[in-house]
Design an enzyme around this catalytic site. Structure first.
Site, PDB file in Angstrom:
ATOM      1  N   LYS A  93      32.148  28.447  32.516  1.00 19.96           N
ATOM      2  CA  LYS A  93      32.516  28.104  33.884  1.00 19.96           C
ATOM      3  C   LYS A  93      31.787  26.822  34.255  1.00 19.96           C
ATOM      4  O   LYS A  93      30.695  26.540  33.756  1.00 19.96           O
ATOM      5  CB  LYS A  93      32.109  29.210  34.852  1.00 19.96           C
ATOM      6  CG  LYS A  93      32.902  29.226  36.146  1.00 19.96           C
ATOM      7  CD  LYS A  93      34.249  29.904  35.962  1.00 19.96           C
ATOM      8  CE  LYS A  93      34.953  30.094  37.301  1.00 19.96           C
ATOM      9  NZ  LYS A  93      36.161  30.926  37.167  1.00 19.96           N
ATOM     10  N   GLY A 195      44.544  32.732  50.657  1.00 18.63           N
ATOM     11  CA  GLY A 195      44.716  31.360  50.206  1.00 18.63           C
ATOM     12  C   GLY A 195      45.496  31.298  48.917  1.00 18.63           C
ATOM     13  O   GLY A 195      46.598  31.833  48.799  1.00 18.63           O
ATOM     14  N   LYS A 196      44.905  30.674  47.893  1.00 24.43           N
ATOM     15  CA  LYS A 196      45.616  30.380  46.649  1.00 24.43           C
ATOM     16  C   LYS A 196      46.212  31.620  46.006  1.00 24.43           C
ATOM     17  O   LYS A 196      47.352  31.602  45.549  1.00 24.43           O
ATOM     18  CB  LYS A 196      44.659  29.702  45.666  1.00 24.43           C
ATOM     19  CG  LYS A 196      44.253  28.303  46.075  1.00 24.43           C
ATOM     20  CD  LYS A 196      43.147  27.748  45.194  1.00 24.43           C
ATOM     21  CE  LYS A 196      43.631  27.453  43.794  1.00 24.43           C
ATOM     22  NZ  LYS A 196      42.585  26.765  42.992  1.00 24.43           N
ATOM     23  N   VAL A 197      45.464  32.711  45.946  1.00 24.72           N
ATOM     24  CA  VAL A 197      45.937  33.936  45.296  1.00 24.72           C
ATOM     25  C   VAL A 197      46.440  34.949  46.316  1.00 24.72           C
ATOM     26  O   VAL A 197      47.483  35.583  46.119  1.00 24.72           O
ATOM     27  CB  VAL A 197      44.813  34.570  44.454  1.00 24.72           C
ATOM     28  CG1 VAL A 197      45.260  35.906  43.865  1.00 24.72           C
ATOM     29  CG2 VAL A 197      44.380  33.617  43.337  1.00 24.72           C
ATOM     30  N   HIS A 199      47.941  34.968  49.185  1.00 25.78           N
ATOM     31  CA  HIS A 199      49.273  34.960  49.803  1.00 25.78           C
ATOM     32  C   HIS A 199      50.348  35.409  48.817  1.00 25.78           C
ATOM     33  O   HIS A 199      51.341  36.007  49.209  1.00 25.78           O
ATOM     34  CB  HIS A 199      49.589  33.594  50.420  1.00 25.78           C
ATOM     35  CG  HIS A 199      50.075  32.550  49.482  1.00 25.78           C
ATOM     36  ND1 HIS A 199      49.231  31.824  48.673  1.00 25.78           N
ATOM     37  CD2 HIS A 199      51.332  32.091  49.220  1.00 25.78           C
ATOM     38  CE1 HIS A 199      49.941  30.963  47.966  1.00 25.78           C
ATOM     39  NE2 HIS A 199      51.216  31.107  48.259  1.00 25.78           N
TER      40      HIS A 199
END
Length: 368
Positions: A93, A195-197, A199
């Protein structure tokens, strides 16, 4: 004005890296490019199964030490996630320190890409909080080892799509294990972070007939969901969400540490299953959940759809192939629940055992 030495500043990090179970990383790289303002940390936890794959988080950390510790925790989680996803990839990461809305630039992303390239393929990067497909397109101009790119640049596009799909499969498995039916129809699900995931997850839940309650610190994220789906209910904050009466499932889909000494006693849900990484704030929280009769679907198991998607770019992306692999998260989650019951341990510990066994077998085969 006092002066802080490097030794003083990193003592806690070095102790974690070399002297605790949370350390044990193969390599940690500190990256700096003063011309662009880049300060980054690349942490490679394990390459037992293959090159370390994990996203790049761009975040305004309270301190440099906090950033390093986040990279250590996230990279370790990626080793376990990739192992349980059945990928021949290790865990890594990266974090870029700073506010992406202020600091992000083409020059900075290219500088970061050059650092990734310098590792010669030991680390493969992708998107994470604060980085997007367009950013990986820029990074990939400086390195061969960037995934999560746009289709126009040979990539798979937004990995959030399959991340959400995998979490949904984990929820279905949780429902099967707890209620005997792999459907969310009629269940009340609280999603913290749309947000990104998040919704995309809401879309799956509504299609399956769930009642959905949401919260998010960003008003624009809430509005995107509420304008499209007026049947969805919003509450003021996460504290209100976890206390929602009649909540069946709680889905943390923002930053880590959502399950802690304050939130676990207040949870009304019977199941926790969400997309956020590192949901357990510290060791022992998984036992607290079990003691309260709350079923925890380990985060790094259910949110592996995204890494399955970006990993597929290394072989020539095929969405249907990826979705088929992500669907198996349902079976993997059920396997973990069964192992937990058989061994008399929380699901998080059962997942760790299965992942550690796969990595240990790979190391043994490599040295045989």
């Amino acid at each position: 004005m006092g002066v802080t030495t490097v030794t003083e500043m990193t003592d806690g990090v070095l102790h974690t890296l070399f002297r605790t179970e949370q350390g044990g990383h193969e390599q940690v790289v500190l990256c700096q490019d003063r011309a662009s303002g880049l300060k980054a940390v690349i942490a490679i936890h394990s390459t037992a199964l293959g090159p370390a794959l994990g996203g790049t988080r761009f975040h305004a950390y309270a301190s440099d030490e906090e950033a390093v510790l986040d990279a250590l925790n996230l990279s370790r989680g990626m080793s376990y996630k990739n192992a349980l996803a059945g990928l021949d990839l290790g865990g890594g990461k990266a974090v870029i320190i700073g506010d992406p809305d202020v600091l992000k630039s083409e020059e900075l992303l290219l500088a970061y890409g050059r650092f990734v390239e310098s590792l010669g393929g030991r680390y493969v990067t992708a998107c994470d909080v604060g980085t997007y497909v367009a950013d990986m397109d820029v990074v990939s101009r400086a390195t061969r080892w960037a995934t999560g790119r746009s289709p126009e640049n040979g990539g798979a596009g937004d990995s959030s799509v399959l991340t959400a799909y995998g979490v949904f499969q984990g929820m279905r498995a949780s429902a099967q294990h707890l209620w005997g039916d792999p459907t969310l129809r009629g269940r009340k699900v609280g999603v913290a972070g749309v947000g990104k995931v998040g919704h995309y997850l809401v879309e799956h839940l509504l299609e399956d007939g769930a009642e959905v309650v949401i919260t998010d610190v960003r008003e624009e994220s809430l509005r995107r969901v509420l304008d499209k789906h007026p049947q969805v209910t919003a509450v003021a904050d996460t504290d209100a969400l976890i206390r929602t009466e009649g909540l069946d499932i709680y889905a943390p889909c923002a930053l880590g540490g959502a399950l802690n000494d304050e939130t676990v006693p207040a949870l009304t849900a019977r199941v926790v299953c969400g997309a956020a990484n590192n949901q357990l704030a510290h060791q022992g929280v998984e036992k607290d959940l079990a003691d309260r009769g709350i079923l925890y679907a380990p985060d790094y198991v259910v949110n592996a759809g995204g890494v399955i998607q970006v990993a597929d770019e290394l072989h020539g992306f095929d969405f249907d192939r990826c979705k088929k692999k992500a669907t198996k998260i349902f079976d993997t989650t059920l396997e973990i629940f069964a192992r937990a019951k058989a061994d008399g341990i929380p699901p998080a510990a059962a997942a760790d055992r299965i992942a550690e066994q796969r990595m240990a077998e790979a190391r043994a085969a490599r040295t045989a």
